[in-house]
Design an enzyme around this catalytic site. Structure first.
Site, short mmCIF file in Angstrom:
data_model
loop_
_atom_site.label_atom_id
_atom_site.label_comp_id
_atom_site.label_asym_id
_atom_site.label_seq_id
_atom_site.Cartn_x
_atom_site.Cartn_y
_atom_site.Cartn_z
N GLN A 178 -4.46 8.12 -3.18
CA GLN A 178 -4.71 7.35 -2.06
C GLN A 178 -4.84 8.04 -0.87
O GLN A 178 -5.26 7.67 0.02
CB GLN A 178 -3.57 6.19 -2.12
CG GLN A 178 -3.97 4.92 -1.55
CD GLN A 178 -5.06 4.30 -2.71
OE1 GLN A 178 -6.09 4.03 -2.49
NE2 GLN A 178 -4.30 4.09 -3.89
N SER A 206 -7.68 0.56 3.97
CA SER A 206 -8.23 -0.06 2.52
C SER A 206 -9.27 -0.68 2.61
O SER A 206 -9.34 -1.51 3.62
CB SER A 206 -7.04 -0.52 1.57
OG SER A 206 -7.56 -1.23 0.76
N SER A 207 -10.26 -0.83 1.79
CA SER A 207 -11.16 -2.09 1.49
C SER A 207 -10.68 -2.96 0.87
O SER A 207 -11.49 -4.05 0.79
CB SER A 207 -12.50 -1.52 1.02
OG SER A 207 -13.10 -0.47 1.58
N THR A 242 -9.42 0.71 -9.16
CA THR A 242 -8.79 -0.45 -8.48
C THR A 242 -9.19 -1.89 -9.51
O THR A 242 -10.03 -1.78 -10.45
CB THR A 242 -9.65 -0.93 -7.19
OG1 THR A 242 -9.55 0.16 -6.43
CG2 THR A 242 -8.99 -1.86 -6.57
N ASN A 262 -6.83 4.36 -6.53
CA ASN A 262 -8.04 4.91 -5.68
C ASN A 262 -8.93 5.32 -6.89
O ASN A 262 -9.82 4.46 -7.39
CB ASN A 262 -7.56 5.92 -4.85
CG ASN A 262 -8.56 6.42 -3.85
OD1 ASN A 262 -9.40 5.55 -3.72
ND2 ASN A 262 -8.73 7.48 -3.49
N ARG A 322 0.81 -1.08 0.05
CA ARG A 322 -0.13 0.08 0.12
C ARG A 322 0.99 1.30 0.03
O ARG A 322 2.01 1.21 0.78
CB ARG A 322 -0.68 0.22 1.30
CG ARG A 322 -1.85 1.08 1.47
CD ARG A 322 -3.36 0.63 0.79
NE ARG A 322 -4.17 1.46 1.34
CZ ARG A 322 -4.98 1.75 0.68
NH1 ARG A 322 -5.23 1.45 -0.70
NH2 ARG A 322 -6.15 2.61 0.85
N GLY A 358 -13.86 -1.53 -6.29
CA GLY A 358 -15.34 -0.85 -6.23
C GLY A 358 -15.46 -0.38 -4.78
O GLY A 358 -16.29 -0.23 -4.14
N GLY A 359 -14.27 0.32 -4.36
CA GLY A 359 -14.32 1.24 -3.01
C GLY A 359 -14.86 0.18 -1.83
O GLY A 359 -14.61 -0.85 -1.75
N THR A 376 -4.57 -0.71 -6.58
CA THR A 376 -5.39 0.27 -7.00
C THR A 376 -4.48 1.84 -6.94
O THR A 376 -3.62 1.75 -6.57
CB THR A 376 -6.47 0.72 -5.57
OG1 THR A 376 -7.33 1.71 -5.69
CG2 THR A 376 -5.70 0.87 -4.39
O1 DON Z 1 -8.09 0.75 -0.76
C1 DON Z 1 -9.35 1.18 -1.14
O2 DON Z 1 -10.04 0.71 -0.38
C2 DON Z 1 -9.59 2.18 -2.14
N1 DON Z 1 -8.74 2.97 -2.50
C3 DON Z 1 -10.14 1.55 -3.37
C4 DON Z 1 -10.68 2.32 -4.43
C5 DON Z 1 -11.48 1.49 -5.38
O3 DON Z 1 -11.83 0.42 -5.51
C6 DON Z 1 -12.21 2.26 -6.33
N2 DON Z 1 -12.95 1.62 -7.36
N3 DON Z 1 -13.14 0.62 -8.14
#
Ligand code: DON
Length: 634
Positions: free
Chosen positions: A472, A504-505, A433, A453, A136, A530-531, A451
């Site tokens: 990020q 992060s997710s 991502t 972001n 990360r 997908g966040g 990702t």
């Molecule tokens: O690490 C994370 O949780 C976010 N930066 C993820 C962002 C993301 O998945 C964007 N979409 N698809």
């Protein structure tokens, strides 16, 4: 069994629909070519997009499921040469840096989860061992907890766009470390497919056009000065706003970056020519990242979070991923409240989800997201009682709070660290991502999520080397009490601090199951983009495969729900299967006092599972049809 048959029927229908799409697209291609004798289209005429390859397929020996067909093929090419899952994952990721520039790339970061059973040089436990690597991004030394708050009105924008949004990128160090530790091939070999793709360019598909034109172009129109400030992104990636699916994207400069990395390793990126170009780019745009920040970057080994679920062993990513903990809590909650029994005993239409199950799932997610919000941060900086948060005792206590006929007060979800203020609420979404799943012929597997972001990251490109820098920093709690771009409320535990990594997710996950010989074999490799929806998407795909017996195509393709505790809204994707007594899930959930809406977007999941077919055991690999990916293998 009946349900499995239903899944297969649905899948066949999906294949028929996809095949019809292929025919239509092929006819489009013939049309375009028929205007040009010899089939050559003039440079200004966009080519018809290539027909989408099948989004799920069975393979005998090995498979790669990425969210772009060319990236899966890059990984499969390495596996066909005798490489292992780590070699292939590294090759796939570098290829994604070219063909999914809005999702990930060498200007970003990620997590890799590895299951290793066999290796030509390493002494690996033949029963299999899990490893995790955290690459990360880190917070530059000049950014402290109130850096963004001090920017006042501009705080949110600064954390999302331009140089101040950029965290120190980890992808190159992470991939090369993984290759050295667990791979078998040299840098030049695994980078070769990406170098080729960068030199050739690639054709924008529907997902690319959506990210570039539907989502990003309006932001450029609202901020016309960006057309100069982020000129490379505007011209190369958006073709000055004229881009359409089928256009060729040229990022040939990235080949030079890869060649330097192949020659000099991570040093090329962190202390060499690439690093100098990054610092120059960031400084010119008013950023604070320095050469010292880059030189100090190192990926961190992590201990995978492991737990038993439904007779199998699940391994996932520990903090600073919040995804692993949330997937674990959700699955354990479902087990605790007897989800399997609920699925088997409550009636609904064939192949549908029982309303009782949807309610259980929603309540599981709400507890998990509440804990995510309050407890998690970078474990290198804050103390996290992870073991307790995923213990059976802790989950049992929350299962006891479950009400079959309704919901709880928002404050009754999860628990609070003593003496810490609870964060408040909100929600939007994006594309920055990419998740890839790999299984090799030796019994090894990799789940890797990376990702930059938001879509196209910070929009700031290192022009000389043709790649984008991440944004990020928005994953930190940049303004206390305000949610990030994904509507996630985060506590002070996730405030920025020099060298710290944002929460992060991302939830790369591998499920293994012991056979009759007691030896664990890979059952599922999964993860998503997908966040915040990564967590709920990954969990549901795994549940679809494990509890509902779905094929991989069906497990990732079925409509999903999402709830992230705050805002207190249940999203149900349209077409969500299942009615009961003539009422669909949305109506049922409203009856149980959930506020329900249809989401604007959903996550993209890549999943590979071991299945028994008429031809014996095979790999069933699927890329989420929503993003246009396709698996490859043999
Ligand atoms: O690490 C994370 O949780 C976010 N930066 C993820 C962002 C993301 O998945 C964007 N979409 N698809």
């Amino acid at each position: 069994m009946i349900f499995y048959a239903w899944c297969m029927r649905l899948l066949n229908n999906a294949f028929l629909a996809a095949a019809a799409g292929v025919v239509a697209l092929s006819l489009g291609a013939i049309d375009a070519h028929s205007q040009q004798p010899g089939g050559a289209a003039p440079a200004s005429t966009p080519l018809a997009p290539p027909p989408p390859p099948q989004s799920s397929r069975l393979f005998e020996r090995f498979a790669v499921a990425a969210d772009h067909p060319l990236a899966s093929q890059a990984g499969a090419e390495i596996l066909a040469k005798g490489g292992n899952a780590v070699d292939a994952a590294v090759a796939t990721s570098f290829a994604l840096s070219v063909v999914r520039p809005f999702s990930c790339g060498i200007g970003g970061g990620g997590f890799m989860l590895v299951f290793l059973k066999a290796h030509p040089h390493l002494a690996v436990d033949p029963k299999g061992e899990f490893f995790a690597l955290n690459y990360r991004e880190t917070c530059p030394a000049a950014i402290g907890p109130d850096f963004y708050e001090k920017l006042g009105e501009g705080a949110v924008a600064a954390a999302r766009t331009g140089a101040k949004a950029v965290g120190v990128p980890g992808t190159v160090a992470g991939l090369l470390t993984a290759l050295e530790k667990w791979g078998t091939m040299d840098r030049a070999t695994v980078l070769a497919p990406a170098i080729r793709l960068a030199k050739e360019g690639f054709v924008a598909d529907a997902a690319y056009a959506k990210a570039a034109i539907t989502e990003l172009k309006p932001r450029f129109e609202r901020n016309p000065e960006w057309k100069t400030r982020f000129a490379f992104t505007w011209k190369r990636y958006l073709h000055e706003g004229t881009l359409a699916a089928g256009d060729r994207i040229d990022v040939h400069e990235q080949a030079a970056a890869f060649e330097l990395i192949a020659r000099d390793g991570a040093a090329a990126f962190y202390t060499g020519e690439l690093g100098a170009a990054i610092v120059e780019t960031v400084t010119k745009d008013g950023g604070v990242m320095t050469a010292a920040d880059l030189a100090a970057y190192a990926p961190a080994d992590a201990t995978p979070l492991r737990f038993a679920f439904d007779g199998a062993e699940v391994a996932t990513m520990p903090p600073p991923s919040s995804g692993g903990m949330a997937v674990a809590q959700s699955l354990l909650f479902l087990e605790q409240v007897g989800a399997r029994r609920v699925i088997e005993t409550h009636p609904t239409e064939p192949g549908g989800y029982r309303p009782q199950y949807v309610h259980l799932l929603t309540e599981a997610f709400k507890h998990a997201f509440a804990d995510r919000s309050r407890w998690l941060g970078d474990p290198a900086v804050v103390k996290i009682p992870l073991e307790r948060l995923v213990s059976r005792e802790y989950i049992r206590e929350r299962a006891a709070r479950f009400r079959p006929t309704g919901t709880l007060e928002s404050s009754a979800y999860g628990t609070y660290p003593e003496g810490e203020a609870p964060p408040a609420e909100a929600l939007p979404e994006d594309h920055g991502t990419s998740h890839l799943s790999v299984v090799d012929a030796f019994g090894n597997a990799v789940a890797c999520t990376e990702t930059i972001n938001l879509e196209f990251g910070s929009l700031l490109a290192v022009e000389r080397f043709g790649f984008l820098l991440n944004d990020q920093m928005d994953d930190f709690t940049t303004v206390r009490g305000k949610p990030n771009a994904f509507g996630l409320l985060q506590s002070d535990r996730n405030l920025p601090a020099p060298g710290k990594r944002p929460l992060s997710s991302m939830s790369p996950t591998i499920v293994v199951r012991a056979g009759e010989d007691g030896i664990a074999r890979v059952q599922i490799v999964a993860g998503a983009s997908g966040g915040s929806r990564i967590i709920t998407g990954t969990t549901q795909a795994i549940l679809n495969a494990m509890l509902f017996g779905c094929s991989s195509g069906e497990a990732v393709g079925r409509p999903r729900i999402h709830h992230q505790w705050m805002p207190n809204v249940l999203e149900i994707e349209s077409g969500y299967p299942g009615t009961h007594n003539g009422l669909d899930s949305a109506l049922w959930m409203r009856k149980l006092h959930h506020e329900v809406k249809t989401p604007k977007s959903t996550p993209n999941v890549q999943l590979i599972q071991r299945v028994r077919t008429a031809h014996g055991e095979q790999w069933d690999a699927a890329s989420d049809p929503r993003k246009g990916g396709a698996p490859a293998g043999e």
